[in-house]
Write a protein that holds these residues in place. Structure first.
Motif, mmCIF file in Angstrom:
data_model
loop_
_atom_site.group_PDB
_atom_site.id
_atom_site.type_symbol
_atom_site.label_atom_id
_atom_site.label_comp_id
_atom_site.label_asym_id
_atom_site.label_seq_id
_atom_site.Cartn_x
_atom_site.Cartn_y
_atom_site.Cartn_z
ATOM 1 N N GLU A 173 -15.405 0.862 12.171
ATOM 2 C CA GLU A 173 -14.585 1.506 13.007
ATOM 3 C C GLU A 173 -13.689 0.434 13.738
ATOM 4 O OE1 GLU A 173 -16.074 3.494 17.198
ATOM 5 O OE2 GLU A 173 -16.781 4.409 15.350
ATOM 6 N N ILE A 174 -14.145 -0.817 13.818
ATOM 7 C CA ILE A 174 -13.225 -2.003 14.427
ATOM 8 C C ILE A 174 -12.156 -2.158 13.475
ATOM 9 C CG2 ILE A 174 -13.217 -4.261 14.778
ATOM 10 C CD1 ILE A 174 -16.307 -4.326 14.956
ATOM 11 N N ILE A 175 -11.972 -2.081 12.188
ATOM 12 C CA ILE A 175 -10.759 -2.467 11.518
ATOM 13 C C ILE A 175 -9.882 -1.136 11.289
ATOM 14 C CG2 ILE A 175 -11.766 -4.339 10.048
ATOM 15 C CD1 ILE A 175 -12.023 -2.470 7.663
ATOM 16 N N ALA A 176 -10.546 0.115 11.777
ATOM 17 C CA ALA A 176 -9.932 1.252 11.916
ATOM 18 C C ALA A 176 -8.943 1.494 12.891
ATOM 19 C CB ALA A 176 -10.735 2.447 11.628
ATOM 20 N N SER A 177 -9.213 0.667 13.868
ATOM 21 C CA SER A 177 -8.443 0.664 15.190
ATOM 22 C C SER A 177 -6.764 0.577 15.090
ATOM 23 C CB SER A 177 -8.812 -0.365 16.376
ATOM 24 O OG SER A 177 -8.217 -0.269 17.544
ATOM 25 N N ILE A 178 -6.230 1.435 15.400
ATOM 26 C CA ILE A 178 -4.664 1.116 15.230
ATOM 27 C C ILE A 178 -4.195 0.441 16.500
ATOM 28 C CG2 ILE A 178 -2.385 2.410 15.310
ATOM 29 C CD1 ILE A 178 -4.088 4.814 13.830
ATOM 30 N N SER A 179 -3.348 -0.984 15.869
ATOM 31 C CA SER A 179 -2.787 -1.563 16.947
ATOM 32 C C SER A 179 -1.366 -1.417 17.253
ATOM 33 C CB SER A 179 -3.086 -3.226 16.383
ATOM 34 O OG SER A 179 -2.233 -3.115 15.316
ATOM 35 N N ASP A 180 -0.773 -0.701 16.557
ATOM 36 C CA ASP A 180 0.875 -0.292 16.802
ATOM 37 C C ASP A 180 1.246 0.697 15.783
ATOM 38 O OD1 ASP A 180 3.172 -0.658 17.878
ATOM 39 O OD2 ASP A 180 3.868 -1.911 16.199
ATOM 40 N N ILE A 181 2.130 1.845 16.444
ATOM 41 C CA ILE A 181 2.536 2.747 15.934
ATOM 42 C C ILE A 181 4.139 2.828 16.168
ATOM 43 C CG2 ILE A 181 0.750 4.389 15.725
ATOM 44 C CD1 ILE A 181 1.991 5.897 18.071
ATOM 45 N N LYS A 182 4.880 3.355 15.179
ATOM 46 C CA LYS A 182 6.478 3.276 15.165
ATOM 47 C C LYS A 182 6.973 4.691 14.653
ATOM 48 C CE LYS A 182 7.585 -0.740 17.122
ATOM 49 N NZ LYS A 182 6.466 -1.515 17.246
ATOM 50 N N LEU A 225 4.854 5.172 11.310
ATOM 51 C CA LEU A 225 4.230 3.933 10.628
ATOM 52 C C LEU A 225 3.022 3.432 11.558
ATOM 53 C CD1 LEU A 225 4.351 1.877 8.237
ATOM 54 C CD2 LEU A 225 6.046 0.510 9.933
ATOM 55 N N SER A 226 1.893 3.526 11.010
ATOM 56 C CA SER A 226 0.972 2.972 11.737
ATOM 57 C C SER A 226 0.091 1.535 11.327
ATOM 58 C CB SER A 226 -0.275 3.871 11.977
ATOM 59 O OG SER A 226 -0.780 3.974 10.640
ATOM 60 N N ARG A 227 -0.336 0.690 12.113
ATOM 61 C CA ARG A 227 -0.790 -0.533 11.663
ATOM 62 C C ARG A 227 -2.445 -0.666 11.962
ATOM 63 N NH1 ARG A 227 -0.592 -6.435 10.265
ATOM 64 N NH2 ARG A 227 -2.699 -6.443 9.652
ATOM 65 N N ASP A 228 -3.117 -0.779 11.094
ATOM 66 C CA ASP A 228 -4.696 -1.064 11.586
ATOM 67 C C ASP A 228 -4.760 -2.431 11.008
ATOM 68 O OD1 ASP A 228 -5.549 -0.977 8.860
ATOM 69 O OD2 ASP A 228 -5.605 1.281 9.206
ATOM 70 N N TYR A 229 -6.050 -3.024 11.006
ATOM 71 C CA TYR A 229 -6.529 -4.322 10.923
ATOM 72 C C TYR A 229 -5.963 -4.892 9.393
ATOM 73 C CZ TYR A 229 -8.321 -8.939 11.038
ATOM 74 O OH TYR A 229 -8.570 -10.365 10.901
ATOM 75 N N MET A 230 -6.429 -3.987 8.448
ATOM 76 C CA MET A 230 -6.399 -4.381 7.036
ATOM 77 C C MET A 230 -4.863 -3.700 6.249
ATOM 78 S SD MET A 230 -8.730 -6.499 6.455
ATOM 79 C CE MET A 230 -8.788 -6.560 4.675
ATOM 80 N N THR A 231 -4.386 -2.733 6.915
ATOM 81 C CA THR A 231 -3.392 -1.851 6.294
ATOM 82 C C THR A 231 -2.492 -1.365 6.966
ATOM 83 O OG1 THR A 231 -4.453 0.360 6.579
ATOM 84 C CG2 THR A 231 -5.246 -1.173 4.621
ATOM 85 N N LEU A 232 -1.000 -0.869 6.423
ATOM 86 C CA LEU A 232 -0.082 -0.123 7.053
ATOM 87 C C LEU A 232 -0.354 1.316 6.385
ATOM 88 C CD1 LEU A 232 3.124 -2.358 6.816
ATOM 89 C CD2 LEU A 232 2.204 -1.377 8.784
ATOM 90 N N LYS A 233 0.132 2.231 7.212
ATOM 91 C CA LYS A 233 -0.183 3.489 6.789
ATOM 92 C C LYS A 233 1.256 4.408 7.167
ATOM 93 C CE LYS A 233 -5.105 4.350 6.429
ATOM 94 N NZ LYS A 233 -5.628 2.987 6.784
ATOM 95 N N LEU A 234 1.551 5.078 6.130
ATOM 96 C CA LEU A 234 2.918 5.915 6.395
ATOM 97 C C LEU A 234 2.375 7.453 6.575
ATOM 98 C CD1 LEU A 234 5.906 5.422 6.991
ATOM 99 C CD2 LEU A 234 6.189 5.972 4.540
ATOM 100 N N TRP A 235 2.957 8.075 7.738
ATOM 101 C CA TRP A 235 2.343 9.343 7.949
ATOM 102 C C TRP A 235 3.447 10.156 7.954
ATOM 103 C CZ3 TRP A 235 -3.036 10.065 8.686
ATOM 104 C CH2 TRP A 235 -3.634 9.147 8.978
ATOM 105 N N ASP A 236 3.681 11.436 7.242
ATOM 106 C CA ASP A 236 4.484 12.657 7.570
ATOM 107 C C ASP A 236 4.077 13.468 8.758
ATOM 108 O OD1 ASP A 236 6.276 14.758 7.262
ATOM 109 O OD2 ASP A 236 6.404 14.617 5.330
#
Length: 510
Positions: free
Chosen positions: A335-344, A353-364
């Motif tokens: 749960e800690i590393i799933a927390s999203i720190s930024d979205i654009k 685009l979202s950034r969590d601790y380990m990854t970037l994710k791109l959403w449609d």
């Protein structure tokens, strides 16, 4: 993961070639062994919509503005070069413009709480009449600034020599000290320094006020205060040019730029009993073109899209974006590393685009079943999560950004490294760069792989054998948790990046 035709909307078919990044400029470069002052560390970066201005904020509450210079130097020759069919090989170059003190440290006497002057976010507003406008915020107070060139007025064309003093004081603009003069009542003067010329003045004329020089002046137009009980983590301008939002851990408020004494609470996730609190708001942003839509992320790794036309208080979301947890993968750190720190939002408004601790994710935004692509930023740190938790690094909030064409995205990591990924269909671009004058010095070499569709792109960095060795990253270099690249911004129209490494601002182009 099969996404149907969703990936086709992101970019043309066929992976684009990886960009070759080059060093452009550095502002505030440290000399070897120089100790960095806490107040000088950069805490926010933002390009304006045109890309001609760049603003940075620091922990000392200052905002520094830079302006682009290369476009002005080439304007006269651009048309001639186009006629000759010569390519214009230039990249964005900036120079220092001005700086001002945006926030000062404060103390909340009711809560016995110190309020830091650190700038959390900067957002540019629409410019008008040659003036620049921007919003800046610390933990509690948002300010609206106007930066404009003011002409310096001077009095000239006197009837007499300005070095001579009259009885009621020195002439305007004179630097001569009057401390030795003896004055009498009614402004008379016993000094004999000044005397009328023989025959008097041939003619008398009024002094003239002239403006020769210009100075940049920053003026605080409005202060939006006392609307947040918790620390402000986001501000975002609306596309209507009239309103903006501010978000803290539990609430999102809607403001009108012209009205500073009231705001409307549009999102409130605070439970009746605070013991029931399970997640907080981590970031919020308006849609780039639809003034009624905005998105906000949470500490549980979800993104909610809301439509302000549905109700005054947006308790319910229009869409919820979250990735389903793989069975058996849950751990103490999940749960800690799933927390999203930024979205654009992407420029087209179609993707987030979202950034969590380990990854970037791109959403449609038209597909809420899961992200269309996931990019692993520093997978080699996964075995070190326990150490990262012990030194609180696991709570670091990294920002992310997209290129203006939506084909690439970037984010930061430790050891002053940052990653650039290609997100067009079939792209395998995954570049690691260092915030230094030689950005390619620590480039991770990965073996060539067959192209994959965006939908199946689950991780663009192949795990390197031996990457789990203590204190060693995927390229065999020791990683440093104390040097982290949290803040970066992509130029809105060109392949140019601005990155903050401690107190230094690095600029790169490709």
């Amino acid at each position: 993961m099969n996404n149907g035709g969703a990936e086709a909307a992101i970019a043309p078919v066929g992976g684009s070639q990886p960009l070759e990044w080059k060093f452009s400029q550095v502002f505030g470069e440290r000399t070897a062994g120089e100790e960095v002052q806490e107040v000088d560390i950069i805490s926010a970066i933002e390009f304006d919509r045109s890309g001609d201005h760049l603003a940075t904020g620091d922990r000392g509450g200052r905002v520094v503005l830079f302006e682009r210079t290369d476009t002005r130097d080439h304007v006269g020759h651009q048309r001639d070069l186009e006629r000759m069919d010569y390519p214009i090989n230039r990249h964005p170059e900036f120079r220092y413009k001005t700086e001002f003190q945006s926030h000062e440290p404060e103390f909340d006497y009711l809560k016995s709480l110190e309020i830091e002057e650190k700038i959390n976010k900067i957002r540019w507003c629409q410019s008008a009449n040659g003036a620049l406008f921007l919003l800046s915020t610390n933990d509690k107070t948002i300010k609206f600034w106007k930066v404009q060139e003011k002409k310096v007025k001077k009095v000239c064309d006197m009837n007499m020599d300005s070095t001579k003093a009259m009885g009621n004081g020195p002439i305007v603009g004179s630097n001569i000290s009057t401390s030795s003069k003896q004055y009498i009542a009614n402004g008379g003067c016993t000094s004999n320094e000044f005397s009328f010329p023989t025959g008097g003045f041939s003619s008398l004329h009024l002094p003239v006020v002239t403006s020769h020089e210009t100075n940049l002046m920053a003026r605080c137009r409005r202060i939006y205060a006392h609307a947040h009980d918790y620390h402000i983590n986001s501000i975002s301008n609306n596309s209507d040019g009239e309103t903006f939002i501010s978000a803290d851990d539990l609430r999102i408020n809607l403001w009108n730029l012209e009205i500073s004494n009231q705001s409307f609470n549009i999102v409130d996730v605070k439970p009746t009993n605070m013991e029931d609190l399970t997640e907080v708001i981590t970031s919020a942003e308006f849609h780039p073109t639809h003034c009624n839509m905005l998105a906000y992320s949470s500490s549980k790794g979800s993104i909610r899209l809301i439509d302000m036309r549905q109700s005054a208080l947006c308790d319910t979301h229009s869409k919820l974006f979250e990735e389903q947890e793989a069975p058996g993968s849950r751990s103490f750190f999940t749960e800690i590393i799933a927390s999203i720190s930024d979205i654009k939002f992407a420029k087209d408004g179609r993707h987030i685009l979202s950034r969590d601790y380990m990854t970037l994710k791109l959403w449609d935004i038209n597909m809420d079943s899961g992200p269309v692509a996931t990019f692993q930023v520093h997978e080699y740190l996964r075995p070190k999560l326990c150490d990262l938790y012990e030194n609180d690094s696991i709570f670091d909030k990294f920002e992310c950004c997209l290129s203006g064409d939506g084909l690439r995205l970037a984010t930061g990591s430790y050891s002053n490294l940052f990653r650039v990924f290609g997100c067009s269909e079939g792209s395998t671009e995954a570049t690691t760069l260092e915030a230094s004058k030689n950005p390619m010095r620590r480039q991770i070499q990965t073996s060539s792989r067959p192209s994959r569709s965006l939908g199946s792109l689950s991780g663009v960095v192949r795990r390197v054998k031996g990457a789990d060795n203590s204190g060693v990253d995927a390229n065999g270099n020791a990683f440093d948790f104390t040097t982290k690249l949290l803040h970066l911004a992509w130029h809105p129209t060109e392949n140019s990046l601005a990155c903050a490494a401690s107190n230094s601002l690095y600029m790169y182009y490709a």
